[in-house]
Design an enzyme around this catalytic site. Sequence first.
Site, PDB file in Angstrom:
ATOM      1  CG  PHE A 109      -8.162  -5.700   4.221  1.00 28.60           C
ATOM      2  CD1 PHE A 109      -9.323  -5.094   3.754  1.00 28.60           C
ATOM      3  CD2 PHE A 109      -7.793  -6.923   3.699  1.00 28.60           C
ATOM      4  CE1 PHE A 109     -10.106  -5.720   2.789  1.00 28.60           C
ATOM      5  CE2 PHE A 109      -8.571  -7.553   2.733  1.00 28.60           C
ATOM      6  CZ  PHE A 109      -9.723  -6.951   2.278  1.00 28.60           C
TER       7      PHE A 109
ATOM      8  CD  GLU B 138      -9.107   3.612   7.801  1.00 26.24           C
ATOM      9  OE1 GLU B 138      -9.063   4.833   7.555  1.00 26.24           O
ATOM     10  OE2 GLU B 138      -8.310   3.045   8.555  1.00 26.24           O
TER      11      GLU B 138
ATOM     12  CB  ALA C 223      -5.726   7.593   6.452  1.00 21.24           C
TER      13      ALA C 223
ATOM     14  NE  ARG D  18      -7.081   7.277  11.939  1.00 25.50           N
ATOM     15  CZ  ARG D  18      -7.774   8.236  11.309  1.00 25.50           C
ATOM     16  NH1 ARG D  18      -9.037   8.451  11.613  1.00 25.50           N
ATOM     17  NH2 ARG D  18      -7.203   8.968  10.388  1.00 25.50           N
TER      18      ARG D  18
ATOM     19  CD  GLU E 271      -0.841   2.866   6.883  1.00 25.60           C
ATOM     20  OE1 GLU E 271      -1.994   2.448   7.086  1.00 25.60           O
ATOM     21  OE2 GLU E 271      -0.411   3.918   7.387  1.00 25.60           O
TER      22      GLU E 271
ATOM     23  CB  THR F 234      -3.837  11.432  12.990  1.00 27.30           C
ATOM     24  OG1 THR F 234      -2.884  10.377  13.025  1.00 27.30           O
ATOM     25  CG2 THR F 234      -5.235  10.850  12.983  1.00 27.30           C
TER      26      THR F 234
ATOM     27  CD  GLN G 132      -2.639  -1.055   2.673  1.00 26.23           C
ATOM     28  OE1 GLN G 132      -2.599  -2.069   3.356  1.00 26.23           O
ATOM     29  NE2 GLN G 132      -3.276   0.032   3.076  1.00 26.23           N
TER      30      GLN G 132
ATOM     31  NE  ARG H 230     -12.632  -1.461   5.349  1.00 22.98           N
ATOM     32  CZ  ARG H 230     -13.291  -2.156   4.430  1.00 22.98           C
ATOM     33  NH1 ARG H 230     -13.214  -3.462   4.406  1.00 22.98           N
ATOM     34  NH2 ARG H 230     -14.017  -1.551   3.518  1.00 22.98           N
TER      35      ARG H 230
ATOM     36  CG  PHE I 114      -4.582   3.548  11.693  1.00 18.18           C
ATOM     37  CD1 PHE I 114      -3.695   2.740  11.012  1.00 18.18           C
ATOM     38  CD2 PHE I 114      -4.082   4.699  12.303  1.00 18.18           C
ATOM     39  CE1 PHE I 114      -2.338   3.061  10.934  1.00 18.18           C
ATOM     40  CE2 PHE I 114      -2.723   5.030  12.235  1.00 18.18           C
ATOM     41  CZ  PHE I 114      -1.854   4.208  11.551  1.00 18.18           C
TER      42      PHE I 114
HETATM   43  N1  LUZ Z   1      -2.251   5.451   8.564  1.00 19.81           N
HETATM   44  C1  LUZ Z   1      -1.531   6.472   9.039  1.00 19.81           C
HETATM   45  C2  LUZ Z   1      -3.566   5.369   8.742  1.00 19.81           C
HETATM   46  O1  LUZ Z   1      -0.332   6.485   8.877  1.00 19.81           O
HETATM   47  N2  LUZ Z   1      -2.159   7.455   9.688  1.00 19.81           N
HETATM   48  C3  LUZ Z   1      -3.473   7.467   9.902  1.00 19.81           C
HETATM   49  O2  LUZ Z   1      -4.009   8.403  10.502  1.00 19.81           O
HETATM   50  C4  LUZ Z   1      -4.219   6.372   9.428  1.00 19.81           C
HETATM   51  N3  LUZ Z   1      -5.525   6.290   9.642  1.00 19.81           N
HETATM   52  C5  LUZ Z   1      -6.185   5.242   9.209  1.00 19.81           C
HETATM   53  C6  LUZ Z   1      -5.525   4.248   8.525  1.00 19.81           C
HETATM   54  N4  LUZ Z   1      -4.235   4.316   8.292  1.00 19.81           N
HETATM   55 MO1  MOS Z   2      -5.117   1.512   6.481  1.00 22.89          MO
HETATM   56  S1  MOS Z   2      -5.628   0.792   8.312  1.00 22.89           S
HETATM   57  O1  MOS Z   2      -5.978   2.791   6.044  1.00 22.89           O
HETATM   58  O2  MOS Z   2      -3.763   1.003   5.804  1.00 22.89           O
END
Ligand code: LUZ
Ligand code: MOS
Length: 763
Positions: A222, A706, A503, A304, A226, A434, A191, A336, A338
């Site tokens: 999901f 999400e 996010a 979060r 990331e 955030t 991702q 998902r 977070f």
């Molecule tokens: N990833 C991130 C996220 O690095 N910062 C976020 O605020 C976030 N929020 C939801 C999913 N992934």
């Molecule tokens: Mo995500 S939990 O938006 O990689």
Amino acid sequence: MNHLDPNRHVRGESQYLDDVPVQQGTLFAAVFESPLAHGVLKSLDLSAALAAPGVVRILTADDIPGDNQIGGIVPDEPLLAEGHVHFRGQPVALVLARHEHQAHAALKLIKAEIEPLPIITDPRVAAAQGEFIVPPRTFKIGDSQAAWASCAHVFEGVAESGGQEHLYIETQGAYAFPTEMGGVRIISSTQGPTAVQRHTAHVLGLGMHQVEVDVTRLGGGFGGKEDQATPWGALAALGAYCAKKPVKLVLDRMADMRMTGKRHPYSSDFKIGFDADLKIVAYEVEFYQNAGAAADLSPAVMERTLFHATNAYFVPNVTATAYSCRTNLPPNTAFRGFGGPQGMFVIESALAKAAEELGVPTCELQRRNLLREGDLFSYRQPAEMCHAEQAWDTAAKEFDLAGIRAEVERFNQTNKLQKKGFAVMPICFGISFTKTPMNQTRALVHIYSDGSVGISTGAVEMGQGVNTKIAQVAARTLGISINRIKIETTNTTRVANTSPSAASATADLNGKATEMACAALRERLLRHAEVEYTLNYEGIEIRNEEVLAAGMPTETTWDKLVSSAFWKRVALTENAHYATPDLHFDPATNTGHPFAYHVYGTALTTVTVDCLRGTYTVDALRIAHDFGQSFNEVIDRGQIEGGAVQGIGWMTMEEVAYNDEGRLLSNSLNSYKIPDIYAAPKVLDVHFLDTPGHPKAILRSKAVGEPPLMYGIGTYFALRDAVRAFQPHTALPFSAPMTPEKTLVSLYPEFSATNSTFNLSKV
Ligand code: LUZ
Ligand code: MOS
């Protein structure tokens, strides 16, 4: 407008990592993992493995030319273990062999001498020993301490929520190729292509310009890809760099489950106080997050949790503290929601506890305390364009909340061995990373001289339909048919320094950048048309009035316009940069305006529990959701359905289990259950709320990735409601997932681990 990909998916034509044709000379990699959850790595005996058939090389930390470090927020994670091992499944060595099976066979011949150290798997134990990833954070508004005195009712309790396996259909992997001048090109299932690029460059001691990362699409992410696609990309690249051959590394399902982190389990203490009108006066909560052995994204996930600690409710006095606790499990990661779902589960538990003790329906407490326009969150951002009450009231009316409750009541009065339960789950989820600087991206749009269009952005397609949405944005902005548009692979050499697709913000950010680039091109073409008209350039039949009246060229004039612009040397490529405006947040005071906007909605859940077996069905999930002005209802509905069912899985049947040695017990699909079509709600209704959307949402169509997961939380409370209809004991803990086993034990408290005499006399 349908999702552009599924036809190709079902025909098997879509290209995933494993569909990339294998280049001659490719070596296959397999990862030797730590067999212990904590210890001193004394020695590694590679001799037998090196002598095994097909084995070309085995790489360890000593072979890393740059810095053996892939930590993001905190530099606490080596790519390959060095000196210590901190979790079972931690990569220790990389075997390169001519065939994949040879690489895997050689793993069994590696001997690691590890001196065991004490193992922690419980976040509260870690906290007691001061094992924190980062210092605790507290979000505070008002004065909860002072407020208790003015409360008419105060309730306290504990809430636990479990982990969740991402179970993307495509497991983690990467394919790396050495390039000239000592660089690497990586095809990665990530991702976050830039994360793979940055960390690989760091590990190899290269500039980022020598590492190219390319992503066509993922078979699901999901959140699991990331941050945690990075080690596999970097390991494949290390192999390619050292062996000067292409290296392919793909985890099999069980290795993926063992080695990668999951949703963070949380254990939390709550205290909630109400005035005589049952308005929430104060809320205090302490979150113990099980971070695993390294930071990964845990501090951001923890943050979060704090942002969403009060879900869709207004609470004037909040003190919310979170601890990110270091344990000897694989580093837990984005999933998902977070951390948001974990925070919401606790306040929903607090409300359920209060309602049960007060003897009022939970939904009355919930409804009374919903956010209203201008209410402040604990971080001081006001709720603006707030649709919490609208979502609730629309769901109540459209789906007949009162009628459902009456029917559940009637059913339970006339049935002994089956009980129905009901719960309402309102949600409020903040859209934006955030970490404010992450809310930026770019789009690179080429109009080719034949009028076709190629678009590159930072967005990664992982099934969520972002490519379809971006193509729609471009088609609308340029005024051409979607068939002329191709969304290119996500590639770090075309669009640099991107944030991960995460996010829920991917379509907003990359859609906005695409809209900007296409608008600039359209303006340029219109200006060109104007000039051409006055010059009356031969062979071009575009009339100025026609073009300007339409606001943009028509499909038939487009080709001629583009061709004429090209011959007149007008630039047909545009690169736009979008950064979400007006965001700010001060982590020193935990206040600011971190979110572009919030998404609202309300779900009504009805379940039936078989009180003899502990099994259950979700009868209906009825959702009123704030999509804003959706421009793709098919994709958006799909996100709601998939997200809600994934949330139901987390809350009901998905049980990540480790033993005290930190060994994953739920290590395959035999022992880890996710919802199938039978576990999905029998009825799943989605009502599109009539809301104006938000100007910071792409074409006013709000982010949808999400938020729906959190509707699944309602299923937990509906099950609890059904269990209490059968067995109104008050000692029922707040502990998710509510598996059938746990449900059965809840129905018969006398049938527990300590008292196994099963007593059916009640029945
Ligand atoms: N990833 C991130 C996220 O690095 N910062 C976020 O605020 C976030 N929020 C939801 C999913 N992934
Ligand atoms: Mo995500 S939990 O938006 O990689």
